[in-house]
Write an enzyme that holds these catalytic residues in place. Sequence first.
Site, PDB file in Angstrom:
ATOM      1  N   ASN A  59       1.688  -3.595   2.206  1.00 45.17           N
ATOM      2  CA  ASN A  59       2.929  -2.740   1.863  1.00 45.17           C
ATOM      3  C   ASN A  59       3.999  -3.233   2.767  1.00 45.17           C
ATOM      4  OD1 ASN A  59       4.718  -0.819   1.030  1.00 45.17           O
ATOM      5  ND2 ASN A  59       3.646   0.777   1.764  1.00 45.17           N
ATOM      6  N   TRP A  60       4.940  -4.211   2.403  1.00 45.23           N
ATOM      7  CA  TRP A  60       5.921  -4.324   3.495  1.00 45.23           C
ATOM      8  C   TRP A  60       6.927  -3.152   3.674  1.00 45.23           C
ATOM      9  CZ3 TRP A  60       7.315 -10.135   1.943  1.00 45.23           C
ATOM     10  CH2 TRP A  60       6.697 -10.961   2.214  1.00 45.23           C
ATOM     11  N   LYS A  61       7.079  -2.330   2.890  1.00 45.82           N
ATOM     12  CA  LYS A  61       8.048  -1.192   3.194  1.00 45.82           C
ATOM     13  C   LYS A  61       9.251  -1.613   3.053  1.00 45.82           C
ATOM     14  CE  LYS A  61       4.353   1.539   5.152  1.00 45.82           C
ATOM     15  NZ  LYS A  61       3.906   2.615   6.080  1.00 45.82           N
ATOM     16  N   HIS A 105       3.355   7.029  -2.857  1.00 47.12           N
ATOM     17  CA  HIS A 105       3.091   6.718  -1.153  1.00 47.12           C
ATOM     18  C   HIS A 105       3.597   8.170  -0.380  1.00 47.12           C
ATOM     19  CE1 HIS A 105       3.716   4.930   2.742  1.00 47.12           C
ATOM     20  NE2 HIS A 105       2.801   4.040   2.472  1.00 47.12           N
ATOM     21  N   GLU A 126       5.396   8.142   2.173  1.00 50.89           N
ATOM     22  CA  GLU A 126       6.738   8.188   2.705  1.00 50.89           C
ATOM     23  C   GLU A 126       7.700   8.832   1.346  1.00 50.89           C
ATOM     24  OE1 GLU A 126       6.491   4.112   4.228  1.00 50.89           O
ATOM     25  OE2 GLU A 126       5.210   4.976   5.869  1.00 50.89           O
ATOM     26  N   GLU A 130      -4.706   7.391   2.350  1.00 49.17           N
ATOM     27  CA  GLU A 130      -3.728   7.020   3.393  1.00 49.17           C
ATOM     28  C   GLU A 130      -3.400   8.336   4.084  1.00 49.17           C
ATOM     29  OE1 GLU A 130      -1.486   3.250   3.068  1.00 49.17           O
ATOM     30  OE2 GLU A 130      -0.220   4.768   2.307  1.00 49.17           O
ATOM     31  N   GLY A 164       1.126   4.041  10.731  1.00 54.49           N
ATOM     32  CA  GLY A 164       2.045   3.712  11.722  1.00 54.49           C
ATOM     33  C   GLY A 164       2.073   4.305  13.005  1.00 54.49           C
ATOM     34  N   SER A 170      -2.796   2.337   9.758  1.00 54.07           N
ATOM     35  CA  SER A 170      -3.011   1.521  10.926  1.00 54.07           C
ATOM     36  C   SER A 170      -4.275   0.419  10.849  1.00 54.07           C
ATOM     37  CB  SER A 170      -3.127   2.372  12.188  1.00 54.07           C
ATOM     38  OG  SER A 170      -2.170   3.192  12.504  1.00 54.07           O
ATOM     39  N   GLY A 216       0.069  -1.696   6.187  1.00 60.21           N
ATOM     40  CA  GLY A 216       1.574  -1.594   6.263  1.00 60.21           C
ATOM     41  C   GLY A 216       2.218  -2.711   7.418  1.00 60.21           C
ATOM     42  N   GLY A 217       2.261  -2.279   8.785  1.00 63.52           N
ATOM     43  CA  GLY A 217       2.887  -3.166   9.934  1.00 63.52           C
ATOM     44  C   GLY A 217       1.976  -4.336   9.787  1.00 63.52           C
TER      45      GLY A 217
HETATM   46  P1  13P Z   1       0.418   1.068   8.926  1.00 66.43           P
HETATM   47  O1  13P Z   1      -0.575  -0.115   8.356  1.00 66.43           O
HETATM   48  O2  13P Z   1       1.470   0.404   9.237  1.00 66.43           O
HETATM   49  O3  13P Z   1      -0.044   2.114   9.231  1.00 66.43           O
HETATM   50  O4  13P Z   1       1.101   1.669   7.190  1.00 66.43           O
HETATM   51  C1  13P Z   1       0.088   2.067   6.471  1.00 66.43           C
HETATM   52  C2  13P Z   1       0.838   2.305   5.100  1.00 66.43           C
HETATM   53  O5  13P Z   1       1.511   3.116   4.968  1.00 66.43           O
HETATM   54  C3  13P Z   1       0.602   1.334   4.063  1.00 66.43           C
HETATM   55  O6  13P Z   1       1.088   1.715   2.707  1.00 66.43           O
END
Ligand code: 13P
Length: 255
Positions: A14-16, A100, A102, A172, A178, A218, A239-240
């Site tokens: 997930n590139w956000k 998600h 967020e 999650e 993050g 993470s 994510g990251g």
């Molecule tokens: P991180 O891997 O950056 O913690 O993000 C997780 C995430 O929200 C994937 O959707």
Amino acid sequence: MTTAHKRRRVIAGNWKMYKNLGETRDFFDAFLPLVRDVRDRDVVVIPPFTAISAAVERAAGSAVAIGAQDVYWGKNGALTGEICAGMLADAGCRYVLVGHSERRQFFHETDDTVARKALAVLSEGLTPIVCVGETLENRDAGLEKEVLRRQFSGGPGSLTADEFSRILMAYEPIWAIGTGRTATPEIAAAAHEFIRACAAEQYTAGHALALRVLYGGSVKPDNIQGLMAQDELDGALVGGASLDAKSFASIVNYT
Ligand code: 13P
């Protein structure tokens, strides 16, 4: 782990809100050769809306599928700023993230809109990845199961049995996103087991057994192996670490 995992695993990135068109093309040029030999798991990249077409174009002919990060639950309409599932299908998406954390935290996503979005995604023949997860306050108060149960029954649990059999879920925990603070493989496995129990309660044991639940929070090249050693974990939502071609490829290629 010696036995083969019973459910086909999915590693999704997930590139956000990161990467423009040039960065998207560069990513695929670097990433695709590194994952060319992957056969026994599904790989998904989920860019921002503006980069979906470029990602689909670049990934064409590879085994990498493209997803979207959100969707509106209705069809075409006078809804400035929204994007419907039909548009995502047309753009070449095969997966859509729904609910998600967020979106829930910052954009007032509710269990009810999660259910509507999942349904809209299914109606276009795409696969929703329905996300659930508790906050740190929930966990510290021992409320994680209650929260997961509520998110389950108000969201994916409101689908019919047939619809439910076509979704993926992602666990999650918000405190692990993050933050560099991954859930231990055991904590993640216990939560996955609980989500599966909710599915068995609402549907059948067969539905629970077939449900694929990804872990997110993470996930990095150096912890993917420990996480995937748990049978309850059917993949990862990254994510990251999915923003860098090498690091995402090394997660995808975990052994
Ligand atoms: P991180 O891997 O950056 O913690 O993000 C997780 C995430 O929200 C994937 O959707």
